[in-house]
Scaffold this motif. Sequence first.
Motif, PDB file in Angstrom:
ATOM      1  N   LEU A 289       0.025  51.810  19.168  1.00 25.64           N
ATOM      2  CA  LEU A 289       1.302  51.508  18.515  1.00 25.64           C
ATOM      3  C   LEU A 289       1.583  52.458  17.358  1.00 25.64           C
ATOM      4  O   LEU A 289       2.738  52.765  17.070  1.00 25.64           O
ATOM      5  CB  LEU A 289       1.316  50.060  18.031  1.00 25.64           C
ATOM      6  N   LYS A 290       0.516  52.916  16.707  1.00 27.55           N
ATOM      7  CA  LYS A 290       0.705  53.823  15.568  1.00 27.55           C
ATOM      8  C   LYS A 290       0.930  55.273  16.001  1.00 27.55           C
ATOM      9  O   LYS A 290       1.689  56.004  15.358  1.00 27.55           O
ATOM     10  CB  LYS A 290      -0.523  53.759  14.661  1.00 27.55           C
ATOM     11  N   THR A 291       0.267  55.696  17.082  1.00 29.05           N
ATOM     12  CA  THR A 291       0.261  57.123  17.423  1.00 29.05           C
ATOM     13  C   THR A 291       0.831  57.448  18.791  1.00 29.05           C
ATOM     14  O   THR A 291       1.150  58.613  19.069  1.00 29.05           O
ATOM     15  CB  THR A 291      -1.178  57.665  17.375  1.00 29.05           C
ATOM     16  N   GLY A 292       0.912  56.453  19.683  1.00 25.21           N
ATOM     17  CA  GLY A 292       1.335  56.723  21.044  1.00 25.21           C
ATOM     18  C   GLY A 292       0.202  57.171  21.942  1.00 25.21           C
ATOM     19  O   GLY A 292       0.410  57.461  23.127  1.00 25.21           O
ATOM     20  N   VAL A 293      -1.002  57.227  21.405  1.00 27.35           N
ATOM     21  CA  VAL A 293      -2.171  57.651  22.186  1.00 27.35           C
ATOM     22  C   VAL A 293      -2.998  56.419  22.547  1.00 27.35           C
ATOM     23  O   VAL A 293      -3.390  55.650  21.661  1.00 27.35           O
ATOM     24  CB  VAL A 293      -3.040  58.639  21.386  1.00 27.35           C
ATOM     25  N   ARG A 326       7.172  53.126  23.745  1.00 27.48           N
ATOM     26  CA  ARG A 326       6.350  52.687  22.613  1.00 27.48           C
ATOM     27  C   ARG A 326       7.203  52.305  21.412  1.00 27.48           C
ATOM     28  O   ARG A 326       6.897  51.350  20.691  1.00 27.48           O
ATOM     29  CB  ARG A 326       5.364  53.783  22.212  1.00 27.48           C
ATOM     30  N   ARG A 327       8.253  53.030  21.163  1.00 28.22           N
ATOM     31  CA  ARG A 327       9.085  52.734  19.988  1.00 28.22           C
ATOM     32  C   ARG A 327       9.752  51.358  20.130  1.00 28.22           C
ATOM     33  O   ARG A 327       9.845  50.605  19.162  1.00 28.22           O
ATOM     34  CB  ARG A 327      10.126  53.835  19.793  1.00 28.22           C
ATOM     35  N   ALA A 328      10.201  51.039  21.324  1.00 28.85           N
ATOM     36  CA  ALA A 328      10.781  49.713  21.547  1.00 28.85           C
ATOM     37  C   ALA A 328       9.714  48.641  21.370  1.00 28.85           C
ATOM     38  O   ALA A 328       9.974  47.576  20.798  1.00 28.85           O
ATOM     39  CB  ALA A 328      11.385  49.641  22.946  1.00 28.85           C
ATOM     40  N   MET A 329       8.507  48.917  21.849  1.00 32.50           N
ATOM     41  CA  MET A 329       7.407  47.977  21.689  1.00 32.50           C
ATOM     42  C   MET A 329       7.119  47.752  20.212  1.00 32.50           C
ATOM     43  O   MET A 329       6.935  46.610  19.764  1.00 32.50           O
ATOM     44  CB  MET A 329       6.150  48.514  22.381  1.00 32.50           C
ATOM     45  N   THR A 332       9.238  45.317  18.306  1.00 29.83           N
ATOM     46  CA  THR A 332       8.968  43.913  18.588  1.00 29.83           C
ATOM     47  C   THR A 332       7.596  43.481  18.104  1.00 29.83           C
ATOM     48  O   THR A 332       7.408  42.343  17.663  1.00 29.83           O
ATOM     49  CB  THR A 332       9.075  43.646  20.104  1.00 29.83           C
ATOM     50  N   VAL A 333       6.624  44.391  18.175  1.00 27.76           N
ATOM     51  CA  VAL A 333       5.231  44.078  17.852  1.00 27.76           C
ATOM     52  C   VAL A 333       4.753  44.952  16.696  1.00 27.76           C
ATOM     53  O   VAL A 333       4.637  46.170  16.842  1.00 27.76           O
ATOM     54  CB  VAL A 333       4.312  44.280  19.066  1.00 27.76           C
ATOM     55  N   ALA A 334       4.489  44.319  15.564  1.00 26.88           N
ATOM     56  CA  ALA A 334       3.799  45.009  14.472  1.00 26.88           C
ATOM     57  C   ALA A 334       2.299  44.908  14.722  1.00 26.88           C
ATOM     58  O   ALA A 334       1.850  44.149  15.586  1.00 26.88           O
ATOM     59  CB  ALA A 334       4.163  44.374  13.132  1.00 26.88           C
ATOM     60  N   THR A 335       1.497  45.651  13.995  1.00 26.00           N
ATOM     61  CA  THR A 335       0.057  45.610  14.250  1.00 26.00           C
ATOM     62  C   THR A 335      -0.737  45.818  12.967  1.00 26.00           C
ATOM     63  O   THR A 335      -0.289  46.512  12.046  1.00 26.00           O
ATOM     64  CB  THR A 335      -0.332  46.661  15.311  1.00 26.00           C
ATOM     65  N   ARG A 336      -1.895  45.176  12.903  1.00 24.16           N
ATOM     66  CA  ARG A 336      -2.811  45.308  11.782  1.00 24.16           C
ATOM     67  C   ARG A 336      -4.231  45.375  12.330  1.00 24.16           C
ATOM     68  O   ARG A 336      -4.513  44.916  13.438  1.00 24.16           O
ATOM     69  CB  ARG A 336      -2.685  44.121  10.818  1.00 24.16           C
ATOM     70  N   ARG A 337      -5.148  45.919  11.528  1.00 23.09           N
ATOM     71  CA  ARG A 337      -6.538  46.085  11.950  1.00 23.09           C
ATOM     72  C   ARG A 337      -7.461  45.707  10.792  1.00 23.09           C
ATOM     73  O   ARG A 337      -7.214  46.085   9.640  1.00 23.09           O
ATOM     74  CB  ARG A 337      -6.779  47.543  12.347  1.00 23.09           C
ATOM     75  N   TYR A 338      -8.554  44.963  11.113  1.00 23.91           N
ATOM     76  CA  TYR A 338      -9.460  44.490  10.060  1.00 23.91           C
ATOM     77  C   TYR A 338     -10.917  44.610  10.490  1.00 23.91           C
ATOM     78  O   TYR A 338     -11.244  44.467  11.678  1.00 23.91           O
ATOM     79  CB  TYR A 338      -9.145  43.026   9.704  1.00 23.91           C
ATOM     80  N   ASP A 339     -11.769  44.847   9.501  1.00 29.12           N
ATOM     81  CA  ASP A 339     -13.200  44.884   9.774  1.00 29.12           C
ATOM     82  C   ASP A 339     -13.811  43.514   9.477  1.00 29.12           C
ATOM     83  O   ASP A 339     -13.120  42.578   9.044  1.00 29.12           O
ATOM     84  CB  ASP A 339     -13.891  45.994   8.972  1.00 29.12           C
ATOM     85  N   ASP A 340     -15.105  43.387   9.700  1.00 29.87           N
ATOM     86  CA  ASP A 340     -15.772  42.102   9.524  1.00 29.87           C
ATOM     87  C   ASP A 340     -15.646  41.575   8.099  1.00 29.87           C
ATOM     88  O   ASP A 340     -15.440  40.375   7.881  1.00 29.87           O
ATOM     89  CB  ASP A 340     -17.254  42.222   9.884  1.00 29.87           C
ATOM     90  N   GLY A 341     -15.761  42.466   7.122  1.00 26.75           N
ATOM     91  CA  GLY A 341     -15.679  42.040   5.731  1.00 26.75           C
ATOM     92  C   GLY A 341     -14.332  41.436   5.392  1.00 26.75           C
ATOM     93  O   GLY A 341     -14.245  40.414   4.693  1.00 26.75           O
TER      94      GLY A 341
END
Length: 436
Positions: A289-293, A326-329, A332-341
């Motif tokens: 979602l961030k890069t298209g890859v 991807r841009r349309a996606m 509609t869909v935002a995204t976040r990423r988190y580690d265990d901490g």
Amino acid sequence: MKYYSTNRQAPPATLEEAVIRGLAGDRGLYMPERIPALEAGVIRSMKDMSFHGIAGVVARALFGEDVEEEVLTATVEDTLAFDTPVVHVHGTVYSLELFHGPTLAFKDVGARFMARLLGHFIRRRGIDRTVNVLVATSGDTGSAVAAGFLGVEGIRVFVLYPGGGRVSPIQECQFTTLGRNITALEIDGTFDDCQALVKDAFADRDLNARMALTSANSINVARFLPQTFYYFNAYAQIDRAGKAGELIVSVPCGNLGNLAAGLIAARMGLPVERFVAANNRNDVFYTYLKTGVYEPHPSRTTIASAMDVGNPSNFARILDLFGGDRRAMARTVATRRYDDGEMARTMMNIFRRYGYLLDPHGACACRALHDFRLTSHQTGLFLETAHPAKFRETAERITGTGVDIPPRLQAFMNGWKQSIPLGRDYGGFREFLISS
């Protein structure tokens, strides 16, 4: 209704064919040729309905053309023969507890629905040989499918799971202690290795000529589509409270079946302004979602083990829903990423502030919703997908408090483990299936 393959190289299938086959002949995932829309007035009226009533409306829209009314009604009733998912308030956001089924995980709904529907199709077709259900699991899928299919006549289930402590002890107990028509296979590898074995089996024409095979992973349309039920139910509960104006829904993401179901619900008319895809360190969807890859990678072990998927199957469905745009996606869909901490700190903060114990997957979704930064006009909902007792050691270590094990989980722990160790090579797995 016809179902087409996301790879577009296989002929369209009926619902019955799609459910029995699991995966299309070109290794694509089946999708409905059209997504039925519910009228706005029907959706508004759901706040006055029970969960069973809501699920019945949605099921008839999705499957009513292909399943007899009395069969569909009975399937829904049997699927939801447990407590209703509950919405809780945490300050300015809501959580939806999806762990009130037999195995205390959200996948109970789809697994039970598929078990009943597949059994009906087997009887309707007069199939006189055993149907073998292959399911790869990173934890909760295996337990939900095992419980849903336990004792179903004419069906044998093979649960493939990664060994080496990659699933929690309670999760492992839920599908290795049942016996009967459930066989647990402990694979020397990751979830992605398990999933690859299942897909290779479906692509093996000779094996499929010898054995009747299908899948109970979310690659099967009868597993992932019923997950739309609880999205509509959650909206109804929030609408009942007068807070459903501009809804933002945060979903913990592993194999992406739950998010795909939410997007289908939105296409059916559910008023969701935006979804937030919460990822752990297995971040291929986040990166796309961030890069298209899109770069699958070996799955990475985290405290949110059910999300430890390095090559999510349902990405193909989500990509298909947006026509590869991807841009349309991303709109509609935002995204976040988190580690265990970060997930652990969220578990601790919510427990201290509200006295509510999250499991790691719900914590990931909760943190993503917090970081989305809702406006005063928006209502946030995050999905709490499993009971924290299923991750007891992690929850107790993080919060410093004891976690009681519900009786239905304790019952699984009283059994003895019955699993068969296998390597990750397809040849060995194939030979096992043939000889079993």
